[in-house]
Design an enzyme around this catalytic site. Structure first.
Site, PDB file in Angstrom:
ATOM      1  N   ILE A   1      -0.689  -0.368  -6.216  1.00 29.03           N
ATOM      2  CA  ILE A   1       0.086  -1.501  -5.713  1.00 29.03           C
ATOM      3  C   ILE A   1       0.628  -1.140  -4.336  1.00 29.03           C
ATOM      4  O   ILE A   1       1.616  -0.435  -4.208  1.00 29.03           O
ATOM      5  CB  ILE A   1       1.221  -1.890  -6.670  1.00 29.03           C
ATOM      6  CG1 ILE A   1       0.631  -2.321  -8.010  1.00 29.03           C
ATOM      7  CG2 ILE A   1       2.043  -3.029  -6.076  1.00 29.03           C
ATOM      8  CD1 ILE A   1       1.639  -2.753  -9.039  1.00 29.03           C
ATOM      9  N   HIS A   2      -0.064  -1.611  -3.324  1.00 27.88           N
ATOM     10  CA  HIS A   2       0.367  -1.439  -1.941  1.00 27.88           C
ATOM     11  C   HIS A   2       0.880  -2.798  -1.453  1.00 27.88           C
ATOM     12  O   HIS A   2       1.184  -3.678  -2.263  1.00 27.88           O
ATOM     13  CB  HIS A   2      -0.773  -0.883  -1.079  1.00 27.88           C
ATOM     14  CG  HIS A   2      -2.046  -1.657  -1.190  1.00 27.88           C
ATOM     15  ND1 HIS A   2      -2.325  -2.743  -0.382  1.00 27.88           N
ATOM     16  CD2 HIS A   2      -3.108  -1.532  -2.029  1.00 27.88           C
ATOM     17  CE1 HIS A   2      -3.521  -3.237  -0.716  1.00 27.88           C
ATOM     18  NE2 HIS A   2      -4.012  -2.519  -1.712  1.00 27.88           N
ATOM     19  N   ALA A   3       0.973  -3.004  -0.153  1.00 27.97           N
ATOM     20  CA  ALA A   3       1.606  -4.216   0.400  1.00 27.97           C
ATOM     21  C   ALA A   3       0.944  -5.511  -0.050  1.00 27.97           C
ATOM     22  O   ALA A   3       1.629  -6.458  -0.435  1.00 27.97           O
ATOM     23  CB  ALA A   3       1.633  -4.142   1.923  1.00 27.97           C
TER      24      ALA A   3
ATOM     25  N   ALA B   1       1.532  -6.261  -3.801  1.00 26.87           N
ATOM     26  CA  ALA B   1       2.960  -6.523  -3.967  1.00 26.87           C
ATOM     27  C   ALA B   1       3.291  -7.941  -3.488  1.00 26.87           C
ATOM     28  O   ALA B   1       4.043  -8.670  -4.140  1.00 26.87           O
ATOM     29  CB  ALA B   1       3.796  -5.492  -3.203  1.00 26.87           C
TER      30      ALA B   1
ATOM     31  N   GLU C   1      -9.239  -7.265  -5.549  1.00 28.07           N
ATOM     32  CA  GLU C   1      -9.630  -6.243  -4.568  1.00 28.07           C
ATOM     33  C   GLU C   1     -10.950  -5.554  -4.900  1.00 28.07           C
ATOM     34  O   GLU C   1     -11.719  -5.264  -4.018  1.00 28.07           O
ATOM     35  CB  GLU C   1      -8.540  -5.197  -4.426  1.00 28.07           C
ATOM     36  CG  GLU C   1      -7.342  -5.713  -3.682  1.00 28.07           C
ATOM     37  CD  GLU C   1      -6.385  -4.612  -3.301  1.00 28.07           C
ATOM     38  OE1 GLU C   1      -6.403  -3.537  -3.913  1.00 28.07           O
ATOM     39  OE2 GLU C   1      -5.595  -4.848  -2.389  1.00 28.07           O
TER      40      GLU C   1
END
Length: 88
Positions: free
Chosen positions: A14-16, A19, A87
């Site tokens: 969970i990156h930008a 999130a 993703e």
């Protein structure tokens, strides 16, 4: 209040971007939404809180919703995890 265990399935964790997707989806609901990792419980409508969880690949989290539309909120948030935040 309802809750469900989810696993981070996208390799980047969970990156930008994930999130932001969680916060966007969470803000569609009136219910309170929390993500919990161990002893840390953060507001699912806070992008900084979500990023500070440090949830990497294969991390297990609890999604907790509480409010008038808690069931729909839980389904929507867990669907993001199941779809790997679109993703992979």
């Amino acid at each position: 209040m309802v809750q469900k265990e989810v696993t981070v399935k996208n390799r980047a964790g969970i990156h930008a971007r994930p999130a932001a997707l969680i916060v966007q989806k969470a803000n569609e609901f009136n219910s309170q939404i929390y993500l919990e990792k161990g002893d840390n419980r953060i507001n699912g409508k806070s992008i900084m809180g979500i990023i500070t969880l440090g949830a990497g690949y294969k991390t297990t989290l609890q999604v907790i919703t509480d409010g008038p539309d808690e069931e729909a909120a839980l389904e929507a948030i867990t669907a993001l995890f199941e779809n790997r935040f679109e993703e992979d």
